[in-house]
Write a protein that holds these residues in place. Structure first.
Motif, PDB file in Angstrom:
ATOM      1  N   ALA A  66      -5.114   0.662   4.123  1.00 39.37           N
ATOM      2  CA  ALA A  66      -4.689  -0.542   4.385  1.00 39.37           C
ATOM      3  C   ALA A  66      -5.444  -1.699   3.509  1.00 39.37           C
ATOM      4  CB  ALA A  66      -4.899  -1.064   6.069  1.00 39.37           C
ATOM      5  N   LEU A  67      -5.080  -2.757   3.197  1.00 36.92           N
ATOM      6  CA  LEU A  67      -5.643  -3.844   2.499  1.00 36.92           C
ATOM      7  C   LEU A  67      -5.762  -5.219   3.352  1.00 36.92           C
ATOM      8  CD1 LEU A  67      -4.003  -6.088   0.930  1.00 36.92           C
ATOM      9  CD2 LEU A  67      -3.431  -4.015  -0.534  1.00 36.92           C
ATOM     10  N   SER A  68      -6.825  -5.944   3.082  1.00 36.88           N
ATOM     11  CA  SER A  68      -6.575  -7.334   3.645  1.00 36.88           C
ATOM     12  C   SER A  68      -7.238  -8.043   2.826  1.00 36.88           C
ATOM     13  CB  SER A  68      -7.764  -7.375   4.825  1.00 36.88           C
ATOM     14  OG  SER A  68      -7.743  -8.712   5.377  1.00 36.88           O
ATOM     15  N   ASP A  69      -6.200  -9.269   2.291  1.00 36.66           N
ATOM     16  CA  ASP A  69      -6.509  -9.972   1.264  1.00 36.66           C
ATOM     17  C   ASP A  69      -7.483 -11.339   1.522  1.00 36.66           C
ATOM     18  OD1 ASP A  69      -4.142 -11.455  -1.538  1.00 36.66           O
ATOM     19  OD2 ASP A  69      -6.605 -11.777  -1.009  1.00 36.66           O
ATOM     20  N   ARG A  70      -8.519 -11.450   0.967  1.00 39.18           N
ATOM     21  CA  ARG A  70      -9.489 -12.416   1.549  1.00 39.18           C
ATOM     22  C   ARG A  70      -9.017 -13.585   1.127  1.00 39.18           C
ATOM     23  NH1 ARG A  70     -14.450  -9.868  -0.953  1.00 39.18           N
ATOM     24  NH2 ARG A  70     -12.845  -8.623  -1.923  1.00 39.18           N
ATOM     25  N   GLY A  71      -8.406 -13.646  -0.118  1.00 41.52           N
ATOM     26  CA  GLY A  71      -7.818 -15.137  -0.578  1.00 41.52           C
ATOM     27  C   GLY A  71      -6.537 -15.439  -0.262  1.00 41.52           C
ATOM     28  N   THR A 121      -2.630   4.036  -3.170  1.00 40.71           N
ATOM     29  CA  THR A 121      -2.752   2.954  -4.203  1.00 40.71           C
ATOM     30  C   THR A 121      -2.297   1.656  -3.880  1.00 40.71           C
ATOM     31  OG1 THR A 121      -0.546   3.810  -5.019  1.00 40.71           O
ATOM     32  CG2 THR A 121      -2.408   4.718  -5.896  1.00 40.71           C
ATOM     33  N   TYR A 122      -2.642   0.688  -4.408  1.00 35.77           N
ATOM     34  CA  TYR A 122      -2.396  -0.667  -3.792  1.00 35.77           C
ATOM     35  C   TYR A 122      -1.583  -1.609  -4.849  1.00 35.77           C
ATOM     36  CZ  TYR A 122      -6.719  -2.221  -5.454  1.00 35.77           C
ATOM     37  OH  TYR A 122      -7.787  -2.632  -6.189  1.00 35.77           O
ATOM     38  N   THR A 123      -1.007  -2.663  -4.402  1.00 37.34           N
ATOM     39  CA  THR A 123      -0.907  -3.744  -5.284  1.00 37.34           C
ATOM     40  C   THR A 123      -1.340  -4.938  -4.512  1.00 37.34           C
ATOM     41  OG1 THR A 123       1.314  -4.154  -4.452  1.00 37.34           O
ATOM     42  CG2 THR A 123       1.065  -2.628  -6.487  1.00 37.34           C
ATOM     43  N   ALA A 124      -1.976  -6.072  -5.139  1.00 36.78           N
ATOM     44  CA  ALA A 124      -2.502  -7.159  -4.375  1.00 36.78           C
ATOM     45  C   ALA A 124      -2.605  -8.287  -5.330  1.00 36.78           C
ATOM     46  CB  ALA A 124      -3.623  -6.838  -3.440  1.00 36.78           C
ATOM     47  N   THR A 125      -2.450  -9.554  -5.036  1.00 39.19           N
ATOM     48  CA  THR A 125      -2.331 -10.639  -5.963  1.00 39.19           C
ATOM     49  C   THR A 125      -3.746 -11.231  -5.693  1.00 39.19           C
ATOM     50  OG1 THR A 125      -1.654 -11.989  -3.843  1.00 39.19           O
ATOM     51  CG2 THR A 125      -0.112 -11.008  -5.767  1.00 39.19           C
ATOM     52  N   GLY A 126      -4.406 -10.990  -4.626  1.00 38.46           N
ATOM     53  CA  GLY A 126      -5.747 -11.497  -4.471  1.00 38.46           C
ATOM     54  C   GLY A 126      -6.864 -10.687  -4.794  1.00 38.46           C
ATOM     55  N   TYR A 127      -8.115 -10.745  -4.008  1.00 36.13           N
ATOM     56  CA  TYR A 127      -8.976  -9.950  -4.198  1.00 36.13           C
ATOM     57  C   TYR A 127      -9.332  -9.281  -2.777  1.00 36.13           C
ATOM     58  CZ  TYR A 127     -10.053 -13.186  -7.562  1.00 36.13           C
ATOM     59  OH  TYR A 127      -9.821 -14.068  -8.785  1.00 36.13           O
ATOM     60  N   PRO A 128      -8.532  -8.023  -2.418  1.00 26.15           N
ATOM     61  CA  PRO A 128      -8.543  -7.338  -1.185  1.00 26.15           C
ATOM     62  C   PRO A 128      -9.946  -6.508  -0.675  1.00 26.15           C
ATOM     63  CG  PRO A 128      -7.366  -5.927  -2.798  1.00 26.15           C
ATOM     64  CD  PRO A 128      -7.806  -7.408  -3.567  1.00 26.15           C
ATOM     65  N   SER A 129     -10.201  -6.472   0.550  1.00 22.28           N
ATOM     66  CA  SER A 129     -11.005  -5.402   1.048  1.00 22.28           C
ATOM     67  C   SER A 129      -9.924  -4.364   1.466  1.00 22.28           C
ATOM     68  CB  SER A 129     -11.435  -5.945   2.259  1.00 22.28           C
ATOM     69  OG  SER A 129     -12.501  -7.188   2.156  1.00 22.28           O
ATOM     70  N   VAL A 164       0.782  -1.038  -0.112  1.00 25.28           N
ATOM     71  CA  VAL A 164       0.106  -0.111   0.150  1.00 25.28           C
ATOM     72  C   VAL A 164       0.779   1.377  -0.010  1.00 25.28           C
ATOM     73  CG1 VAL A 164      -1.612   1.191   1.201  1.00 25.28           C
ATOM     74  CG2 VAL A 164      -1.854  -0.987   1.491  1.00 25.28           C
ATOM     75  N   THR A 165       0.701   2.030  -0.856  1.00 23.78           N
ATOM     76  CA  THR A 165       1.444   3.434  -0.867  1.00 23.78           C
ATOM     77  C   THR A 165       0.448   4.617  -0.753  1.00 23.78           C
ATOM     78  OG1 THR A 165       2.767   2.375  -2.445  1.00 23.78           O
ATOM     79  CG2 THR A 165       2.797   4.691  -2.267  1.00 23.78           C
ATOM     80  N   GLN A 166       0.828   5.390   0.088  1.00 22.22           N
ATOM     81  CA  GLN A 166      -0.074   6.648   0.385  1.00 22.22           C
ATOM     82  C   GLN A 166       0.740   7.888   0.453  1.00 22.22           C
ATOM     83  OE1 GLN A 166      -1.536   4.916   4.545  1.00 22.22           O
ATOM     84  NE2 GLN A 166      -1.642   7.105   4.567  1.00 22.22           N
ATOM     85  N   MET A 167       0.173   9.009   0.012  1.00 14.00           N
ATOM     86  CA  MET A 167       0.904  10.355   0.013  1.00 14.00           C
ATOM     87  C   MET A 167       1.600  10.545   1.303  1.00 14.00           C
ATOM     88  SD  MET A 167      -2.096  12.726  -0.643  1.00 14.00           S
ATOM     89  CE  MET A 167      -1.253  14.198  -0.608  1.00 14.00           C
ATOM     90  N   GLU A 168       2.945  11.172   1.123  1.00  9.00           N
ATOM     91  CA  GLU A 168       3.425  11.512   2.413  1.00  9.00           C
ATOM     92  C   GLU A 168       2.908  12.768   3.132  1.00  9.00           C
ATOM     93  OE1 GLU A 168       7.788   9.796   1.276  1.00  9.00           O
ATOM     94  OE2 GLU A 168       7.553  11.721   2.389  1.00  9.00           O
ATOM     95  N   GLY A 169       2.933  12.965   4.273  1.00 12.50           N
ATOM     96  CA  GLY A 169       2.427  14.312   4.829  1.00 12.50           C
ATOM     97  C   GLY A 169       3.608  14.972   5.309  1.00 12.50           C
ATOM     98  N   PRO A 170       3.377  15.981   6.309  1.00 16.42           N
ATOM     99  CA  PRO A 170       2.155  16.228   6.642  1.00 16.42           C
ATOM    100  C   PRO A 170       1.216  17.020   5.499  1.00 16.42           C
ATOM    101  CG  PRO A 170       3.517  17.623   7.716  1.00 16.42           C
ATOM    102  CD  PRO A 170       4.386  16.628   6.938  1.00 16.42           C
ATOM    103  N   VAL A 171       0.037  16.853   5.510  1.00 16.95           N
ATOM    104  CA  VAL A 171      -0.923  17.534   4.692  1.00 16.95           C
ATOM    105  C   VAL A 171      -1.599  18.789   5.671  1.00 16.95           C
ATOM    106  CG1 VAL A 171      -3.298  17.741   3.471  1.00 16.95           C
ATOM    107  CG2 VAL A 171      -1.644  15.705   3.280  1.00 16.95           C
ATOM    108  N   THR A 172      -1.310  19.863   5.174  1.00  9.65           N
ATOM    109  CA  THR A 172      -1.753  21.133   6.218  1.00  9.65           C
ATOM    110  C   THR A 172      -2.802  21.866   5.417  1.00  9.65           C
ATOM    111  OG1 THR A 172       0.526  21.211   7.043  1.00  9.65           O
ATOM    112  CG2 THR A 172      -1.064  23.195   7.515  1.00  9.65           C
ATOM    113  N   LEU A 173      -4.151  21.889   5.946  1.00  9.03           N
ATOM    114  CA  LEU A 173      -5.064  22.566   5.553  1.00  9.03           C
ATOM    115  C   LEU A 173      -5.611  23.556   6.371  1.00  9.03           C
ATOM    116  CD1 LEU A 173      -7.147  19.656   3.819  1.00  9.03           C
ATOM    117  CD2 LEU A 173      -5.735  21.322   2.580  1.00  9.03           C
ATOM    118  N   SER A 174      -6.453  24.551   5.790  1.00  8.32           N
ATOM    119  CA  SER A 174      -7.472  25.549   6.434  1.00  8.32           C
ATOM    120  C   SER A 174      -8.919  24.775   6.705  1.00  8.32           C
ATOM    121  CB  SER A 174      -7.613  26.927   5.937  1.00  8.32           C
ATOM    122  OG  SER A 174      -6.449  27.390   5.710  1.00  8.32           O
TER     123      SER A 174
END
Lengths: 113, 111
Positions: free
Chosen positions: A91-96, A24-32, A4-14
Protein backbone atom coordinates in the motif's frame (compact mmCIF):
# COMPACT_ATOMS: atom_id res chain seq x y z
CA UNK A 1 -4.20 8.66 -9.86
CA UNK A 2 -2.12 6.58 -7.48
CA UNK A 3 -1.95 2.83 -7.98
CA UNK A 4 -0.25 -0.24 -6.53
CA UNK A 5 0.42 -3.44 -8.45
CA UNK A 6 1.51 -6.60 -6.73
CA UNK A 7 2.13 -10.07 -8.02
CA UNK A 8 -0.81 -12.40 -8.16
CA UNK A 9 -0.94 -15.40 -5.93
CA UNK A 10 -1.14 -17.77 -4.45
CA UNK A 11 2.56 -18.09 -3.81
CA UNK A 12 3.26 -21.59 -2.54
CA UNK A 13 6.56 -22.36 -0.80
CA UNK A 14 8.11 -24.99 1.35
CA UNK A 15 9.23 -24.08 4.86
CA UNK A 16 12.66 -22.35 4.96
CA UNK A 17 12.39 -21.21 1.33
CA UNK A 18 13.20 -17.65 0.23
CA UNK A 19 10.24 -15.35 -0.33
CA UNK A 20 9.83 -12.43 -2.70
CA UNK A 21 6.52 -10.69 -3.34
CA UNK A 22 6.81 -7.96 -5.94
CA UNK A 23 5.15 -4.58 -5.56
CA UNK A 24 5.36 -1.57 -7.86
CA UNK A 25 3.56 1.74 -7.55
CA UNK A 26 2.67 4.93 -9.33
CA UNK A 27 2.16 8.12 -7.36
CA UNK A 28 2.13 11.80 -8.19
CA UNK A 29 3.38 12.96 -4.79
CA UNK A 30 5.80 11.68 -2.15
CA UNK A 31 4.30 8.47 -0.83
CA UNK A 32 4.99 6.44 2.24
CA UNK A 33 5.00 2.73 1.41
CA UNK A 34 3.62 -0.10 3.52
CA UNK A 35 3.26 -3.85 3.70
CA UNK A 36 0.29 -5.16 5.67
CA UNK A 37 -0.45 -8.78 6.57
CA UNK A 38 -3.85 -10.39 7.02
CA UNK A 39 -4.21 -13.73 8.77
CA UNK A 40 -7.36 -15.79 8.06
CA UNK A 41 -10.51 -14.23 9.48
CA UNK A 42 -8.71 -11.18 10.88
CA UNK A 43 -8.14 -7.54 10.01
CA UNK A 44 -4.96 -6.24 8.44
CA UNK A 45 -1.97 -5.31 10.55
CA UNK A 46 1.11 -3.36 9.64
CA UNK A 47 4.12 -5.52 8.83
CA UNK A 48 6.61 -2.80 7.86
CA UNK A 49 6.84 0.62 6.26
CA UNK A 50 9.24 3.08 4.65
CA UNK A 51 8.72 6.80 4.33
CA UNK A 52 11.40 7.94 1.89
CA UNK A 53 13.60 6.71 -0.92
CA UNK A 54 16.25 4.10 0.00
CA UNK A 55 14.67 3.48 3.42
CA UNK A 56 14.46 -0.17 4.40
CA UNK A 57 11.56 -1.36 6.49
CA UNK A 58 11.98 -4.57 8.46
CA UNK A 59 10.02 -6.65 10.94
CA UNK A 60 9.86 -10.34 11.94
CA UNK A 61 12.51 -11.26 9.35
CA UNK A 62 10.67 -9.51 6.51
CA UNK A 63 12.34 -6.64 4.65
CA UNK A 64 11.44 -4.19 1.89
CA UNK A 65 13.43 -1.30 0.41
CA UNK A 66 11.85 1.86 -1.01
CA UNK A 67 13.26 2.10 -4.54
CA UNK A 68 12.25 5.38 -6.11
CA UNK A 69 14.17 4.77 -9.34
CA UNK A 70 12.21 1.58 -10.05
CA UNK A 71 9.06 2.64 -8.12
CA UNK A 72 9.16 -0.64 -6.25
CA UNK A 73 8.82 -1.95 -2.69
CA UNK A 74 9.35 -5.70 -2.94
CA UNK A 75 8.82 -7.82 0.17
CA UNK A 76 11.47 -10.43 1.03
CA UNK A 77 12.15 -12.99 3.72
CA UNK A 78 15.08 -15.32 3.81
CA UNK A 79 13.40 -18.34 5.38
CA UNK A 80 9.62 -18.60 5.61
CA UNK A 81 7.72 -20.55 8.23
CA UNK A 82 4.30 -22.19 8.12
CA UNK A 83 3.08 -19.42 10.44
CA UNK A 84 3.83 -16.85 7.69
CA UNK A 85 0.91 -18.19 5.65
CA UNK A 86 -1.34 -15.19 5.15
CA UNK A 87 -2.36 -12.54 2.62
CA UNK A 88 0.11 -9.69 2.11
CA UNK A 89 -0.98 -6.24 0.91
CA UNK A 90 1.28 -3.55 -0.47
CA UNK A 91 0.00 0.00 0.00
CA UNK A 92 0.96 3.63 -0.34
CA UNK A 93 -0.16 6.80 1.36
CA UNK A 94 0.54 10.05 -0.41
CA UNK A 95 1.68 12.60 2.13
CA UNK A 96 1.30 15.40 -0.40
CA UNK A 97 -2.25 14.44 -1.24
CA UNK A 98 -5.39 13.33 0.51
CA UNK A 99 -3.69 10.74 2.80
CA UNK A 100 -6.23 8.16 1.64
CA UNK A 101 -4.23 4.95 1.19
CA UNK A 102 -4.13 2.95 -2.02
CA UNK A 103 -3.89 -0.82 -1.61
CA UNK A 104 -2.76 -3.54 -3.95
CA UNK A 105 -5.04 -6.55 -4.47
CA UNK A 106 -3.13 -8.73 -2.03
CA UNK A 107 -0.94 -11.80 -2.50
CA UNK A 108 -1.76 -15.04 -0.74
CA UNK A 109 1.22 -16.93 0.67
CA UNK A 110 0.93 -20.61 1.52
CA UNK A 111 3.86 -22.27 3.28
CA UNK A 112 3.97 -26.05 3.49
CA UNK A 113 5.91 -27.96 6.17
CA UNK B 1 -5.81 -0.88 26.19
CA UNK B 2 -6.02 1.08 22.93
CA UNK B 3 -7.59 -0.34 19.83
CA UNK B 4 -10.47 -0.71 17.45
CA UNK B 5 -13.50 -2.84 18.12
CA UNK B 6 -16.02 -4.01 15.56
CA UNK B 7 -19.28 -5.68 16.41
CA UNK B 8 -20.80 -8.04 15.82
CA UNK B 9 -18.18 -10.47 14.51
CA UNK B 10 -20.83 -12.31 12.45
CA UNK B 11 -24.06 -10.79 11.15
CA UNK B 12 -26.88 -12.26 9.15
CA UNK B 13 -29.27 -10.17 7.11
CA UNK B 14 -32.57 -11.07 5.56
CA UNK B 15 -33.70 -9.70 2.24
CA UNK B 16 -34.97 -6.11 2.50
CA UNK B 17 -33.44 -5.51 5.92
CA UNK B 18 -31.11 -2.71 6.98
CA UNK B 19 -28.28 -3.67 9.32
CA UNK B 20 -25.73 -1.54 11.17
CA UNK B 21 -22.12 -2.50 11.79
CA UNK B 22 -20.40 -0.90 14.73
CA UNK B 23 -16.86 0.50 14.78
CA UNK B 24 -15.42 2.09 17.92
CA UNK B 25 -11.89 3.34 18.57
CA UNK B 26 -10.00 4.74 21.54
CA UNK B 27 -6.82 5.61 19.66
CA UNK B 28 -7.84 9.27 19.35
CA UNK B 29 -7.32 9.13 15.57
CA UNK B 30 -9.18 11.69 13.49
CA UNK B 31 -9.68 9.64 10.33
CA UNK B 32 -11.82 6.52 10.08
CA UNK B 33 -12.53 4.29 7.10
CA UNK B 34 -14.84 1.48 6.04
CA UNK B 35 -13.70 -1.15 3.55
CA UNK B 36 -15.38 -4.11 1.94
CA UNK B 37 -13.41 -7.28 1.20
CA UNK B 38 -14.75 -10.08 -0.99
CA UNK B 39 -13.11 -13.54 -1.14
CA UNK B 40 -9.82 -13.37 -2.97
CA UNK B 41 -10.21 -9.65 -3.53
CA UNK B 42 -8.45 -6.60 -2.22
CA UNK B 43 -9.98 -3.83 -0.18
CA UNK B 44 -12.60 -1.51 -1.63
CA UNK B 45 -13.28 1.80 0.09
CA UNK B 46 -16.91 2.43 1.04
CA UNK B 47 -16.81 5.64 3.10
CA UNK B 48 -14.27 7.63 5.05
CA UNK B 49 -14.34 10.42 7.57
CA UNK B 50 -11.41 12.69 8.34
CA UNK B 51 -13.16 14.74 11.02
CA UNK B 52 -16.25 14.57 13.21
CA UNK B 53 -19.52 15.46 11.46
CA UNK B 54 -17.98 15.07 8.03
CA UNK B 55 -17.63 12.05 5.77
CA UNK B 56 -16.99 11.31 2.11
CA UNK B 57 -18.04 8.60 -0.32
CA UNK B 58 -15.46 6.08 -1.39
CA UNK B 59 -15.43 3.95 -4.49
CA UNK B 60 -18.47 1.78 -3.68
CA UNK B 61 -20.77 3.91 -1.47
CA UNK B 62 -24.05 2.96 -3.16
CA UNK B 63 -26.31 1.03 -0.80
CA UNK B 64 -24.37 2.10 2.30
CA UNK B 65 -24.65 4.99 4.76
CA UNK B 66 -22.55 6.25 7.66
CA UNK B 67 -22.53 8.82 10.43
CA UNK B 68 -19.73 10.42 12.44
CA UNK B 69 -21.27 12.12 15.43
CA UNK B 70 -18.39 11.29 17.76
CA UNK B 71 -14.68 10.95 17.18
CA UNK B 72 -14.72 7.45 18.64
CA UNK B 73 -17.52 5.99 16.54
CA UNK B 74 -18.14 5.45 12.82
CA UNK B 75 -21.09 3.08 12.28
CA UNK B 76 -21.88 1.69 8.84
CA UNK B 77 -25.44 0.88 7.77
CA UNK B 78 -25.93 -1.61 4.96
CA UNK B 79 -29.29 -0.74 3.43
CA UNK B 80 -31.70 -2.86 1.44
CA UNK B 81 -30.49 -1.00 -1.65
CA UNK B 82 -27.22 -2.92 -1.44
CA UNK B 83 -28.08 -5.96 -3.54
CA UNK B 84 -25.04 -8.07 -2.81
CA UNK B 85 -23.89 -7.26 0.72
CA UNK B 86 -22.34 -10.61 1.65
CA UNK B 87 -18.71 -9.74 2.42
CA UNK B 88 -16.13 -9.10 5.12
CA UNK B 89 -16.26 -5.51 6.38
CA UNK B 90 -13.22 -3.81 7.85
CA UNK B 91 -13.04 -0.57 9.80
CA UNK B 92 -9.75 1.31 10.06
CA UNK B 93 -8.36 4.45 11.65
CA UNK B 94 -5.45 6.58 10.53
CA UNK B 95 -3.42 9.30 12.27
CA UNK B 96 -2.46 11.67 9.49
CA UNK B 97 -0.65 10.24 6.47
CA UNK B 98 0.66 7.22 8.26
CA UNK B 99 -0.20 3.65 9.11
CA UNK B 100 -3.78 2.45 9.11
CA UNK B 101 -5.00 0.49 12.10
CA UNK B 102 -7.64 -2.12 11.41
CA UNK B 103 -10.37 -3.67 13.49
CA UNK B 104 -11.00 -7.43 13.52
CA UNK B 105 -13.79 -7.20 10.95
CA UNK B 106 -17.46 -8.15 10.66
CA UNK B 107 -18.58 -10.93 8.36
CA UNK B 108 -22.02 -10.17 6.90
CA UNK B 109 -24.07 -12.90 5.26
CA UNK B 110 -27.38 -12.51 3.46
CA UNK B 111 -29.83 -15.29 4.17
Amino acid sequence: GDSVTQMEGPVTLSEEAFLTINCTYTATGYPSLFWYVQYPGEGLQLLLKATKADDKGSNKGFEATYRKETTSFHLEKGSVQVSDSAVYFCALSDRGGSYIPTFGRGTSLIVHP
Amino acid sequence: DGGITQSPKYLFRKEGQNVTLSCEQNLNHDAMYWYRQDPGQGLRLIYYSQIVNDFQKGDIAEGYSVSREKKESFPLTVTSAQKNPTAFYLCATQPGADTQYFGPGTRLTVL
